[in-house]
Design a protein around this motif. Structure first.
Motif, short mmCIF file in Angstrom:
data_model
loop_
_atom_site.label_atom_id
_atom_site.label_comp_id
_atom_site.label_asym_id
_atom_site.label_seq_id
_atom_site.Cartn_x
_atom_site.Cartn_y
_atom_site.Cartn_z
N ILE A 1 41.04 35.27 51.94
CA ILE A 1 40.69 36.51 51.39
C ILE A 1 41.58 38.05 51.14
CG2 ILE A 1 39.45 38.38 51.79
CD1 ILE A 1 37.48 36.53 53.04
N ILE A 2 42.47 38.17 51.86
CA ILE A 2 43.89 39.08 51.42
C ILE A 2 44.25 38.61 50.26
CG2 ILE A 2 45.32 40.43 52.42
CD1 ILE A 2 42.85 41.44 54.05
N ASP A 3 44.92 37.57 50.07
CA ASP A 3 45.78 37.01 49.08
C ASP A 3 44.94 37.42 48.07
OD1 ASP A 3 48.11 36.05 50.63
OD2 ASP A 3 47.05 34.09 50.55
N LEU A 4 43.74 37.27 47.65
CA LEU A 4 42.91 37.96 46.27
C LEU A 4 42.30 39.53 46.34
CD1 LEU A 4 39.83 34.99 47.12
CD2 LEU A 4 41.78 35.11 45.13
N ILE A 5 43.00 39.94 47.31
CA ILE A 5 42.37 41.16 47.94
C ILE A 5 43.91 41.87 47.17
CG2 ILE A 5 42.86 43.76 48.83
CD1 ILE A 5 40.15 41.74 50.52
N TYR A 6 44.94 42.13 47.33
CA TYR A 6 46.71 42.26 47.21
C TYR A 6 46.84 41.52 45.54
CZ TYR A 6 48.18 43.19 51.18
OH TYR A 6 48.38 43.89 53.15
N ASP A 7 46.05 40.23 45.30
CA ASP A 7 46.56 40.45 43.66
C ASP A 7 45.30 40.81 42.90
OD1 ASP A 7 48.27 38.39 43.58
OD2 ASP A 7 46.62 37.10 42.57
N HIS A 8 44.63 41.74 43.34
CA HIS A 8 43.35 42.60 42.60
C HIS A 8 44.39 44.02 42.73
CE1 HIS A 8 40.34 45.73 40.96
NE2 HIS A 8 39.97 45.60 42.82
N PHE A 9 44.71 44.56 43.67
CA PHE A 9 45.10 45.45 43.57
C PHE A 9 46.92 45.57 43.15
CE2 PHE A 9 42.94 46.66 47.37
CZ PHE A 9 41.98 47.53 47.32
N LEU A 10 47.20 44.28 42.43
CA LEU A 10 48.79 44.39 42.22
C LEU A 10 48.22 44.34 39.83
CD1 LEU A 10 51.67 43.69 41.51
CD2 LEU A 10 51.01 41.12 42.23
N ALA A 11 46.92 43.79 40.33
CA ALA A 11 46.70 43.91 38.88
C ALA A 11 45.73 45.31 38.08
CB ALA A 11 45.22 42.58 38.62
N LYS A 12 45.31 45.79 39.05
CA LYS A 12 44.44 47.56 38.70
C LYS A 12 45.71 47.90 38.90
CE LYS A 12 42.62 51.28 41.18
NZ LYS A 12 42.72 51.34 42.48
N LYS B 1 40.88 29.60 30.59
CA LYS B 1 39.64 29.62 29.69
C LYS B 1 39.26 30.97 29.86
CE LYS B 1 35.74 27.73 28.05
NZ LYS B 1 34.17 25.97 28.40
N GLN B 2 39.23 31.40 31.94
CA GLN B 2 38.77 31.77 32.08
C GLN B 2 39.69 33.42 32.75
OE1 GLN B 2 36.93 30.55 36.14
NE2 GLN B 2 35.48 29.04 35.06
N ASN B 3 41.01 33.08 32.29
CA ASN B 3 41.84 34.12 31.91
C ASN B 3 41.87 34.36 33.32
OD1 ASN B 3 43.74 35.86 31.71
ND2 ASN B 3 42.48 36.72 29.42
N TRP B 4 42.02 33.55 34.82
CA TRP B 4 42.04 34.29 36.00
C TRP B 4 43.12 35.37 36.10
CZ3 TRP B 4 42.11 29.04 38.70
CH2 TRP B 4 40.82 28.46 39.06
N LEU B 5 44.02 35.28 35.78
CA LEU B 5 44.62 36.57 36.13
C LEU B 5 44.98 37.87 35.39
CD1 LEU B 5 48.47 34.26 34.90
CD2 LEU B 5 47.09 34.41 37.06
N TYR B 6 44.07 38.07 34.36
CA TYR B 6 43.56 39.57 34.14
C TYR B 6 42.17 39.59 34.69
CZ TYR B 6 42.24 42.87 30.89
OH TYR B 6 42.54 44.22 30.37
N LYS B 7 41.41 38.44 34.98
CA LYS B 7 40.10 38.57 36.13
C LYS B 7 40.50 39.31 37.21
CE LYS B 7 35.74 36.55 36.10
NZ LYS B 7 35.30 34.59 35.89
N TYR B 8 40.98 39.22 37.57
CA TYR B 8 41.71 39.69 38.70
C TYR B 8 41.80 41.86 39.15
CZ TYR B 8 43.38 35.88 40.93
OH TYR B 8 43.78 34.12 41.09
N LYS B 9 41.91 42.38 38.14
CA LYS B 9 42.04 43.14 37.65
C LYS B 9 40.78 44.38 37.94
CE LYS B 9 43.31 46.65 34.05
NZ LYS B 9 44.31 46.79 32.35
N SER B 10 39.51 44.12 37.97
CA SER B 10 37.90 44.42 38.11
C SER B 10 37.97 44.37 39.23
CB SER B 10 37.33 43.88 36.94
OG SER B 10 37.09 42.84 36.48
N LEU B 11 36.67 44.68 39.67
CA LEU B 11 36.41 44.33 41.15
C LEU B 11 34.96 43.47 40.73
CD1 LEU B 11 34.98 47.57 43.00
CD2 LEU B 11 36.17 46.29 44.17
N GLN B 12 34.27 43.49 39.71
CA GLN B 12 34.40 42.36 39.15
C GLN B 12 34.37 41.12 38.47
OE1 GLN B 12 31.06 43.20 35.55
NE2 GLN B 12 30.68 41.13 35.00
N GLY B 13 35.71 41.02 38.21
CA GLY B 13 36.32 39.89 38.24
C GLY B 13 37.01 39.30 39.38
N ILE B 14 37.35 39.96 40.59
CA ILE B 14 37.62 39.58 41.20
C ILE B 14 36.46 39.24 42.59
CG2 ILE B 14 37.55 41.78 42.86
CD1 ILE B 14 40.35 38.89 42.98
#
Length: 200
Positions: free
Chosen positions: A76-87, A128-141
């Motif tokens: 979960i923290i890995d994903l949260i950190y990816d969110h902030f990197l994307a943001k 297809k789902q553009n995971w890397l870009y999706k991390y950017k928003s709260l909805q996406g993560i």
């Protein structure tokens, strides 16, 4: 670190990027059939994971999560950190997150034939789902966490972690910012040492 961070920290060498991407799909040391740079990328990924898992800031972030997540706290923290990197992507990279994401998908698709089967399986969904870009928003993560919970058959309760993120957003972002400076320095030094050895 999750996908986005590993791919970013891998630098510009395409084979090192591939190695970082496939590392989690390879068991033990069964990767000597790959090129030297791909092998290096696999080893680099593992070194980054070791550095991250033992780091006091990362451990502090895990302690901020509810105990119900148990063994999934690190994921979960890995994903949260990816969110902030994307943001905050523009603070770390010159190219846009969208362009970076597309370049990664194209690189992986171009080298599809040499990738392990588990990595091959991920690529169509990732692209297809553009995971890397999706991390950017709260909805996406949040959607990513929801999908991860389904993949664990509900055991991880990761779909509920978006609430923890929202409730402690500023604190998690501060953790990420402080930690990421250190992992960037660590990764940069690791890459430079590799370059120096190859240029001897």
């Amino acid at each position: 670190m999750n996908f986005l961070a590993h791919l970013y920290l891998a630098g510009s060498n395409k084979e090192i990027i591939i190695g970082n991407f496939i590392a989690d799909t390879i068991k033990g040391n069964k990767f000597d059939h790959f090129s030297k740079d791909i092998q290096f990328g696999i080893k680099m990924h593992r070194r980054i994971d070791t550095f991250t898992d033992s780091h006091p800031i990362f451990r502090q972030s895990k302690r901020r999560l509810d105990d119900k997540y148990r063994l999934y706290k690190g994921v979960i923290i890995d994903l949260i950190y990816d969110h902030f990197l994307a943001k905050n992507w523009s603070q770390y990279a010159d190219t846009s997150l969208f362009d970076f994401s597309q370049e990664v998908y194209q690189l992986l698709e171009k080298n599809y034939a040499i990738l392990p089967e588990k990595a091959q399986y991920l690529i169509p969904y990732m692209s297809k789902q553009n995971w890397l870009y999706k991390y950017k928003s709260l909805q996406g993560i949040g959607e990513v966490m929801h999908d991860m919970n389904i993949r664990t058959q509900g055991r991880s309760k990761m779909n509920e972690a978006i609430v923890d993120l929202k409730d402690n957003y500023a604190i998690f972002e501060k953790d990420f910012t402080c930690f990421f400076k250190e992992i960037e320095n660590y990764s940069s030094t690791y890459l430079k040492n590799h370059d120096c050895k190859n240029n001897k």
